[in-house]
Scaffold this motif. Sequence first.
Motif, PDB file in Angstrom:
ATOM      1  N   LEU A  58      -8.595   6.160   5.848  1.00 16.80           N
ATOM      2  CA  LEU A  58      -8.030   7.500   5.677  1.00 16.80           C
ATOM      3  C   LEU A  58      -8.263   7.986   4.253  1.00 16.80           C
ATOM      4  O   LEU A  58      -8.657   9.134   4.035  1.00 16.80           O
ATOM      5  N   GLY A  59      -8.042   7.114   3.288  1.00 17.53           N
ATOM      6  CA  GLY A  59      -8.281   7.499   1.893  1.00 17.53           C
ATOM      7  C   GLY A  59      -9.716   7.927   1.655  1.00 17.53           C
ATOM      8  O   GLY A  59      -9.977   8.958   1.021  1.00 17.53           O
ATOM      9  N   GLU A  76      -2.100   4.307  -2.529  1.00 19.70           N
ATOM     10  CA  GLU A  76      -0.866   3.725  -3.079  1.00 19.70           C
ATOM     11  C   GLU A  76       0.023   3.174  -1.968  1.00 19.70           C
ATOM     12  O   GLU A  76       0.561   2.064  -2.080  1.00 19.70           O
ATOM     13  N   LYS A  77       0.176   3.947  -0.898  1.00 18.23           N
ATOM     14  CA  LYS A  77       0.977   3.474   0.236  1.00 18.23           C
ATOM     15  C   LYS A  77       0.348   2.226   0.844  1.00 18.23           C
ATOM     16  O   LYS A  77       1.053   1.287   1.235  1.00 18.23           O
ATOM     17  N   GLY A  78      -0.959   2.215   0.953  1.00 24.08           N
ATOM     18  CA  GLY A  78      -1.661   1.063   1.505  1.00 24.08           C
ATOM     19  C   GLY A  78      -1.504  -0.180   0.644  1.00 24.08           C
ATOM     20  O   GLY A  78      -1.317  -1.284   1.165  1.00 24.08           O
ATOM     21  N   MET A  79      -1.579  -0.008  -0.679  1.00 20.82           N
ATOM     22  CA  MET A  79      -1.384  -1.158  -1.566  1.00 20.82           C
ATOM     23  C   MET A  79       0.018  -1.723  -1.401  1.00 20.82           C
ATOM     24  O   MET A  79       0.201  -2.948  -1.371  1.00 20.82           O
ATOM     25  N   ALA A  80       1.010  -0.857  -1.271  1.00 20.25           N
ATOM     26  CA  ALA A  80       2.382  -1.320  -1.063  1.00 20.25           C
ATOM     27  C   ALA A  80       2.503  -2.078   0.259  1.00 20.25           C
ATOM     28  O   ALA A  80       3.146  -3.136   0.327  1.00 20.25           O
ATOM     29  N   ALA A  81       1.877  -1.563   1.315  1.00 22.76           N
ATOM     30  CA  ALA A  81       1.928  -2.231   2.619  1.00 22.76           C
ATOM     31  C   ALA A  81       1.202  -3.573   2.569  1.00 22.76           C
ATOM     32  O   ALA A  81       1.683  -4.568   3.126  1.00 22.76           O
ATOM     33  N   ARG A  88      -3.852 -10.151   0.385  1.00 28.29           N
ATOM     34  CA  ARG A  88      -4.513  -9.971  -0.909  1.00 28.29           C
ATOM     35  C   ARG A  88      -5.872  -9.293  -0.784  1.00 28.29           C
ATOM     36  O   ARG A  88      -6.252  -8.501  -1.636  1.00 28.29           O
ATOM     37  N   HIS A  89      -6.600  -9.624   0.261  1.00 30.03           N
ATOM     38  CA  HIS A  89      -7.924  -9.033   0.447  1.00 30.03           C
ATOM     39  C   HIS A  89      -7.821  -7.508   0.618  1.00 30.03           C
ATOM     40  O   HIS A  89      -8.514  -6.750  -0.063  1.00 30.03           O
ATOM     41  N   ALA A  90      -6.955  -7.076   1.522  1.00 32.43           N
ATOM     42  CA  ALA A  90      -6.778  -5.634   1.738  1.00 32.43           C
ATOM     43  C   ALA A  90      -6.252  -4.966   0.474  1.00 32.43           C
ATOM     44  O   ALA A  90      -6.683  -3.864   0.117  1.00 32.43           O
ATOM     45  N   TYR A  91      -5.331  -5.644  -0.207  1.00 34.86           N
ATOM     46  CA  TYR A  91      -4.797  -5.086  -1.454  1.00 34.86           C
ATOM     47  C   TYR A  91      -5.930  -4.859  -2.454  1.00 34.86           C
ATOM     48  O   TYR A  91      -6.016  -3.803  -3.074  1.00 34.86           O
ATOM     49  N   GLN A  95      -6.984  -1.370  -3.933  1.00 36.35           N
ATOM     50  CA  GLN A  95      -6.869  -1.187  -5.373  1.00 36.35           C
ATOM     51  C   GLN A  95      -8.194  -0.722  -5.964  1.00 36.35           C
ATOM     52  O   GLN A  95      -8.225   0.161  -6.822  1.00 36.35           O
ATOM     53  N   GLY A  96      -9.304  -1.301  -5.484  1.00 38.67           N
ATOM     54  CA  GLY A  96     -10.618  -0.875  -5.954  1.00 38.67           C
ATOM     55  C   GLY A  96     -10.879   0.590  -5.624  1.00 38.67           C
ATOM     56  O   GLY A  96     -11.361   1.350  -6.477  1.00 38.67           O
ATOM     57  N   ALA A  97     -10.553   0.995  -4.412  1.00 35.60           N
ATOM     58  CA  ALA A  97     -10.738   2.396  -4.013  1.00 35.60           C
ATOM     59  C   ALA A  97      -9.833   3.306  -4.834  1.00 35.60           C
ATOM     60  O   ALA A  97     -10.252   4.388  -5.262  1.00 35.60           O
ATOM     61  N   TYR A  98      -8.595   2.847  -5.055  1.00 37.23           N
ATOM     62  CA  TYR A  98      -7.633   3.615  -5.838  1.00 37.23           C
ATOM     63  C   TYR A  98      -8.145   3.827  -7.266  1.00 37.23           C
ATOM     64  O   TYR A  98      -8.134   4.942  -7.782  1.00 37.23           O
ATOM     65  N   GLU A  99      -8.593   2.748  -7.897  1.00 36.04           N
ATOM     66  CA  GLU A  99      -9.073   2.845  -9.284  1.00 36.04           C
ATOM     67  C   GLU A  99     -10.302   3.731  -9.386  1.00 36.04           C
ATOM     68  O   GLU A  99     -10.436   4.531 -10.306  1.00 36.04           O
TER      69      GLU A  99
END
Length: 104
Positions: A58-59, A76-81, A88-91, A95-99
């Motif tokens: 979605l992002g 951000e919501k996805g990282m929290a979930a 850790r892999h999904a996080y 996080q990479g996409a977020y940054e």
Amino acid sequence: MERIDKLKTFLEKSPNDSFLKHALALEYVKLGEEAGARQLFEEILTHDPAYIGSYYHLGKLLERTGQLPLAITWYEKGMAAARAAGDRHAYGELQGAYEEAMDG
């Protein structure tokens, strides 16, 4: 279109199946049907916020359609979930996409 038709048939029998909705949304992305894909990803995450894979897709869709601030919110919501699920892999992917989005 055959895959889409099959997925829709399966969804008629299991309308709340997040996996099937996610698969259908990805098919829509391949066809450039962003509105349909977005609707499905948002449905998934509204009803099943632990379905972590949909946050990333979605992002990315929102980024492609020029909605960067909203994409960042979903990351951000996805990282929290992902953190809550211990995934850790999904996080790391989120996080990479977020940054990348924050730099963009």
